[in-house]
Design an enzyme around this catalytic site. Structure first.
Site, PDB file in Angstrom:
ATOM      1  N   ARG A   7     -30.230  69.667 -35.188  1.00 23.01           N
ATOM      2  CA  ARG A   7     -30.754  68.599 -34.327  1.00 23.01           C
ATOM      3  C   ARG A   7     -30.428  67.212 -34.905  1.00 23.01           C
ATOM      4  NH1 ARG A   7     -35.732  66.013 -32.347  1.00 23.01           N
ATOM      5  NH2 ARG A   7     -35.830  66.199 -30.084  1.00 23.01           N
ATOM      6  N   ASP A  45     -44.772  66.365 -35.432  1.00 23.91           N
ATOM      7  CA  ASP A  45     -43.747  67.332 -35.040  1.00 23.91           C
ATOM      8  C   ASP A  45     -42.883  67.724 -36.236  1.00 23.91           C
ATOM      9  OD1 ASP A  45     -42.293  68.995 -33.376  1.00 23.91           O
ATOM     10  OD2 ASP A  45     -41.841  67.440 -31.899  1.00 23.91           O
ATOM     11  N   CYS A  75     -47.352  70.261 -34.278  1.00 20.88           N
ATOM     12  CA  CYS A  75     -46.253  70.711 -33.427  1.00 20.88           C
ATOM     13  C   CYS A  75     -45.072  71.002 -34.325  1.00 20.88           C
ATOM     14  CB  CYS A  75     -45.897  69.636 -32.402  1.00 20.88           C
ATOM     15  SG  CYS A  75     -44.437  70.007 -31.411  1.00 20.88           S
ATOM     16  N   ASP A  77     -42.678  74.587 -26.495  1.00 23.25           N
ATOM     17  CA  ASP A  77     -41.921  73.646 -25.672  1.00 23.25           C
ATOM     18  C   ASP A  77     -41.672  74.206 -24.275  1.00 23.25           C
ATOM     19  OD1 ASP A  77     -41.804  71.786 -27.670  1.00 23.25           O
ATOM     20  OD2 ASP A  77     -39.789  72.307 -28.338  1.00 23.25           O
TER      21      ASP A  77
END
Length: 696
Positions: A414, A449, A495, A517
């Site tokens: 990512r 997150d 998260c 998600d």
């Protein structure tokens, strides 16, 4: 509820409905004796065992509370060490047992080496959950190396095989159930990613002939958010054991002189009434004894999250427009997601630069926060503290702050790297950035997150690099705890790219978790079932969004129906909603506020299953059984479904309940509703009903 220490070195943990019994045999070795229904405590004993033959020894066949490596023990062990002289065998003998403040401590010592083990058991009033952990102490002057340090070993009573439940999920498909009947050998469920992850879960559920309403079920869950291992075995003597704790994959810990290593807790229990009672036990236990005390007894607010509407394109004007629509819908907390900081215009830059983007917010972020507050809502913000983009000021200044090996190319999953959370300067940087935002701005909520697992796990600051995995997780806990101590009115959500950190370790520090998600309402019907098997309903964030993952689009009412069975959130692009859609949202949010105390704190009865029965029927009942709320939902039904009776579990047989269903008022006893039921015809696409039930 009591702890009994008997004269023959038998120790009985008496919970509300069960006995857990351990003891010491005549050789001084720890022994497991019983876990299950209550018996006369004077009947318990550590019976003699002997070597079967030269290949199957007394130690090998013993049922123990904690198995150590060495001697003639040829099965899996819970503890492996290396002493300074390179001896790797452990020989533990009983020292003493003490009960204090509802905690039983059984102390064991090695015969020769300065190694002391304390087995810890905690019980509480009015439940059957036992908290277990182990404390390992080096009482000598030289280092001892731990190569494996599990938290607990659990021996199941029946000689017949158990079926073991766990999950085999993925990102966007968390909590997908898997089960295997263990007739022999071993089953392993674990994570090697640095977090608990999306695949397998740090728990076990073991049963024989059980369902939602009946049957014996044994279960345990590890309170830890990093690499874990659940090891289930069944040997030639028909004994089923479960060892659970830190994964020994790439694990090592240097135990220095006079240091004590405390393993993560395991919460374990026994249900005599199937999976439903198991879930209700853990739900009550988590709310009362696990969740942080700031918010454990308070209903969670309805939130709106801006991600789906704007993604990285955030500014005061657009966020305010969304906030106005959310406020009209009845939302109580407005959360701005990714994109507010650094040069964060996409996911390839900005992570680590936790300062407000002046181009997007030329007047500062307080302009937006004040707009949100004027609308009657609290304000929340998204962070991903453990990560850094190579394209960031932080990385350009401190490239050594990311995990790395100088001889290896870093993998940027990512487009990001993982910060070396074992470094004190990294921890202080993260804490100071977040603390500054919370101190200087009226922020009441953080979404924390973590969007990728660890890799290139080099940490030059560590003498023992295998300690990295544990220290990373401990650093996350420490920062969260420090933030909550300084800002007690701020709620923090866990998260991890969805539900990758939704374990009981997270629940000891975070107030709620992001479930997945995947917000598709059809998929969520099943995912939320498996989430609530061992996790509390209250912490399960469930959003109404505009997403359908390869399923038929469902009505807005249907999506609210499913999401209202957790802690409700809204994540759709409200600027594209029609006036009618906004009214549907407003109606459902108002309804949720009427019933959320039942959903978040009530006892859940899973009566019909969305996949197996084609109909989802869940009932949430207050502790005093004076009120309840039922949710009915069906994507579609096969063939020509006829009228079926809805049978209501969990109500008081002798109370009279009133409710309205399909424009008819009902007044029936709990016994009638449970045994006779109410007829209903369920046909068509996207059927959904919510039934409010009250006792007269």
């Amino acid at each position: 509820m009591a702890i009994h220490i008997l004269g023959n070195n038998i120790f009985v943990l008496e919970t509300k409905n069960t006995h857990y019994v351990l003891g010491v045999d005549k050789y001084g070795y720890n022994r497991h004796i019983h876990w299950g229904k209550k018996c006369n405590i004077n009947d318990y004993e550590a019976k003699d065992i002997w070597d079967e033959n030269s290949n199957h020894t007394r130690l090998d066949m013993a049922k123990q509370e904690f198995t150590v490596f060495g001697g003639t023990m040829y099965r899996e062990s819970d503890l492996k060490v290396q002493f300074p002289d390179n001896c790797r065998e452990i020989d533990l003998l009983f020292v003493d047992a003490k009960a204090e403040n509802n905690i039983l401590t059984v102390t064991l010592k090695d015969k020769f080496y300065p190694l002391e083990i304390a087995l810890k058991y905690r019980i509480r009033d009015n439940d059957d959950i036992i908290s277990r952990w182990t404390e390992i102490k080096n009482t000598g002057n030289e280092n001892i190396t731990l190569d494996r340090a599990f938290s607990a070993e659990l021996t199941l009573p029946s000689v017949k095989p158990y079926t073991i439940k766990n999950t085999n999920g993925s990102w966007g498909g968390e909590y997908v159930e898997t089960e295997s009947t263990l007739e022999g050998g071993a089953l392993v469920f674990d994570s090697k990613r640095g977090t608990t992850g999306h695949n397998q879960s740090p728990y076990f559920i073991a049963y024989q002939n059980a369902d939602e309403k009946q049957g014996d079920v044994y279960f345990g869950t590890l309170a830890y958010s990093g690499n874990f291992k659940v090891l289930c075995t069944r040997d030639l003597f028909y004994t089923t054991r479960v060892s659970i704790g830190l994964n020994d994959f790439d694990f090592k810990h240097i135990l220095k002189s006079n240091e004590t290593f405390v393993t993560p807790m395991v919460f374990c229990g026994y249900s005599q009434a199937g999976f439903g009672e198991m879930s209700r036990q853990m739900n009550r236990f988590a709310i009362n004894h696990v969740l942080p005390k700031q918010f454990n007894d308070k209903v969670l607010p309805v939130l709106y999250n801006s991600w789906e509407a704007t993604e990285f394109d955030v500014n005061c004007k657009h966020q305010t427009a969304l906030a106005k629509l959310a406020a009209k819908m009845g939302v109580e907390l407005f959360v701005m997601d990714d994109g507010w900081f650094g040069e964060r215009n996409h996911d390839r830059a900005g992570l680590g630069d936790w300062f407000v983007n002046k181009k997007k917010f030329p007047k500062g972020i307080d302009e937006l926060i004040k707009n949100v507050n004027k609308l009657g809502m609290d304000f929340g913000l998204w962070f991903e503290p453990e990560m850094v983009n190579p394209d960031s000021d932080l990385y350009r200044k401190h490239p050594d702050w990311a995990y790395h090996y100088n001889t290896r190319e870093a993998h940027t999953l990512r487009h990001q790297l993982v910060l070396n959370m074992t470094r004190k300067d990294v921890q202080e940087y993260i804490f100071n950035c977040m603390d500054e935002m919370l101190t200087n701005h009226n922020i009441k909520y953080i979404k924390w997150d973590m969007n990728r697992p660890l890799s290139e796990t080099g940490a030059e600051n560590l003498d023992c690099p295998q300690e990295l995995w544990l220290r990373h997780t401990q650093a996350v806990y420490n920062i969260v705890d420090r933030l909550k101590e300084k800002h007690p009115d701020v709620a923090i959500e866990s998260c991890s790219s969805g539900g990758g950190r939704s374990d009981y370790g997270a629940l000891l520090h975070f107030d709620q978790v992001w479930t997945s998600d995947n917000t598709d309402s059809v998929d969520r019907m099943t995912m939320q079932k498996w989430f609530t098997y061992l996790r509390p309903t209250k912490v399960m964030r469930a959003w109404v969004t505009d997403i359908n993952w390869y399923n038929s689009p469902m009505s807005l009412d249907f999506r609210f129906n499913v999401a209202m069975q957790g802690s409700l959130g809204v994540g759709g692009n409200l600027t594209k909603y029609s006036r009618e859609d906004l009214e549907v949202g407003k109606k459902n949010v108002a309804l949720y506020k009427e019933i959320r105390h039942l959903v978040q704190f009530g006892d859940l009865y899973r009566i019909l299953d969305a996949q197996k029965d084609e109909i989802l029927f869940n009932l949430y009942v207050s502790e005093d059984k004076k009120e309840a709320v039922a949710f009915l939902a069906s994507v579609h039904t096969s063939f020509m479904k006829k009228e079926i009776p809805l049978l209501f579990e969990g109500l008081d047989d002798n109370k009279v309940y009133t409710f309205n269903l399909n424009n008819r008022d009902y007044e029936k006893t709990g016994a009638y509703l449970k045994n006779v039921g109410i007829p209903v015809t369920i046909r068509g696409m996207g059927y959904n009903k919510i039934i409010k039930i009250k006792a007269k």
